[in-house]
Motif scaffolding. Structure first.
Motif, mmCIF file in Angstrom:
data_model
loop_
_atom_site.group_PDB
_atom_site.id
_atom_site.type_symbol
_atom_site.label_atom_id
_atom_site.label_comp_id
_atom_site.label_asym_id
_atom_site.label_seq_id
_atom_site.Cartn_x
_atom_site.Cartn_y
_atom_site.Cartn_z
ATOM 1 N N GLU A 244 0.852 -1.180 0.000
ATOM 2 C CA GLU A 244 0.000 0.000 0.000
ATOM 3 C C GLU A 244 0.888 1.230 0.000
ATOM 4 O O GLU A 244 2.024 1.200 0.459
ATOM 5 N N SER A 245 0.350 2.297 -0.480
ATOM 6 C CA SER A 245 1.059 3.567 -0.418
ATOM 7 C C SER A 245 1.247 3.945 1.044
ATOM 8 O O SER A 245 0.496 3.514 1.907
ATOM 9 N N LEU A 246 2.263 4.718 1.318
ATOM 10 C CA LEU A 246 2.500 5.174 2.689
ATOM 11 C C LEU A 246 1.281 5.927 3.204
ATOM 12 O O LEU A 246 0.651 6.690 2.474
ATOM 13 N N ASN A 247 0.981 5.702 4.459
ATOM 14 C CA ASN A 247 -0.061 6.459 5.136
ATOM 15 C C ASN A 247 0.611 7.444 6.074
ATOM 16 O O ASN A 247 1.723 7.212 6.534
ATOM 17 N N PHE A 248 -0.078 8.528 6.371
ATOM 18 C CA PHE A 248 0.441 9.547 7.266
ATOM 19 C C PHE A 248 -0.466 9.623 8.483
ATOM 20 O O PHE A 248 -1.679 9.748 8.344
ATOM 21 N N SER A 249 0.135 9.522 9.670
ATOM 22 C CA SER A 249 -0.641 9.679 10.892
ATOM 23 C C SER A 249 -1.197 11.100 10.932
ATOM 24 O O SER A 249 -0.718 11.990 10.223
ATOM 25 N N LYS A 250 -2.188 11.325 11.787
ATOM 26 C CA LYS A 250 -2.740 12.680 11.932
ATOM 27 C C LYS A 250 -1.642 13.639 12.371
ATOM 28 O O LYS A 250 -1.572 14.770 11.901
ATOM 29 N N HIS A 251 -0.788 13.164 13.264
ATOM 30 C CA HIS A 251 0.321 13.986 13.752
ATOM 31 C C HIS A 251 1.240 14.379 12.598
ATOM 32 O O HIS A 251 1.611 15.545 12.459
ATOM 33 N N ALA A 252 1.618 13.400 11.770
ATOM 34 C CA ALA A 252 2.520 13.676 10.651
ATOM 35 C C ALA A 252 1.874 14.617 9.638
ATOM 36 O O ALA A 252 2.530 15.532 9.123
ATOM 37 N N ALA A 253 0.593 14.419 9.358
ATOM 38 C CA ALA A 253 -0.106 15.289 8.412
ATOM 39 C C ALA A 253 -0.142 16.726 8.939
ATOM 40 O O ALA A 253 0.059 17.690 8.182
ATOM 41 N N LYS A 254 -0.360 16.865 10.244
ATOM 42 C CA LYS A 254 -0.365 18.189 10.857
ATOM 43 C C LYS A 254 1.017 18.832 10.748
ATOM 44 O O LYS A 254 1.151 20.010 10.428
ATOM 45 N N ARG A 255 2.072 18.044 10.980
ATOM 46 C CA ARG A 255 3.443 18.562 10.902
ATOM 47 C C ARG A 255 3.798 18.965 9.469
ATOM 48 O O ARG A 255 4.496 19.956 9.260
ATOM 49 N N LEU A 256 3.354 18.198 8.472
ATOM 50 C CA LEU A 256 3.587 18.578 7.074
ATOM 51 C C LEU A 256 3.037 19.976 6.820
ATOM 52 O O LEU A 256 3.711 20.824 6.219
#
Length: 126
Positions: free
Chosen positions: A43-55
């Motif tokens: 599967e494609s990489l998933n981003f945690s909510k924390h990581a998405a917020k940091r991006l």
């Protein structure tokens, strides 16, 4: 309904509701049935909510090229038996939990001033 994580989803206006794909899904390439059976397809990489917020907070732009580079780096780490890897590139540092294929957090180059990373077992330079 899906089988082994594979499901049929239609995108468009047929049901009157427009559905969109995440950037990770948009960048994912077509996978053959043989690859699915052999387990080589991931599967494609998933981003945690924390990581998405940091991006977002750190202004890191995730495009298909960067996502492809990240997926390649994670796959290389997976082949070496890595569990938690720091993928280090010009855009920043991405801490990835390899078995779950999840980006846990991200840092821009400016955030790496302490130059110390904990709770990782591997690093990949992009």
């Amino acid at each position: 309904m899906g089988i082994n994580g594979v499901s049929h989803v239609q995108y468009g206006h047929a049901s009157g509701v427009e559905q969109t794909q995440s950037p990770a899904r948009q960048a994912q390439s077509t996978v053959s049935f043989g690859e699915l059976l052999s387990g080589r397809a991931r599967e494609s990489l998933n981003f945690s909510k924390h990581a998405a917020k940091r991006l977002d907070e750190r202004g890191i732009q995730l495009d298909s090229s960067l996502l492809g580079d990240l997926e390649h780096a994670v796959e290389q780490a997976r082949q070496k038996g890595a569990k938690d890897v720091a993928v280090i590139g010009r855009q920043g540092v991405f801490i990835v939990n390899v078995p779950n294929n999840i980006v846990v957090t991200t840092m821009s180059q400016d955030d790496t001033d302490k130059k110390i990373f904990t709770n990782i077992d591997s690093a990949v330079l992009m």
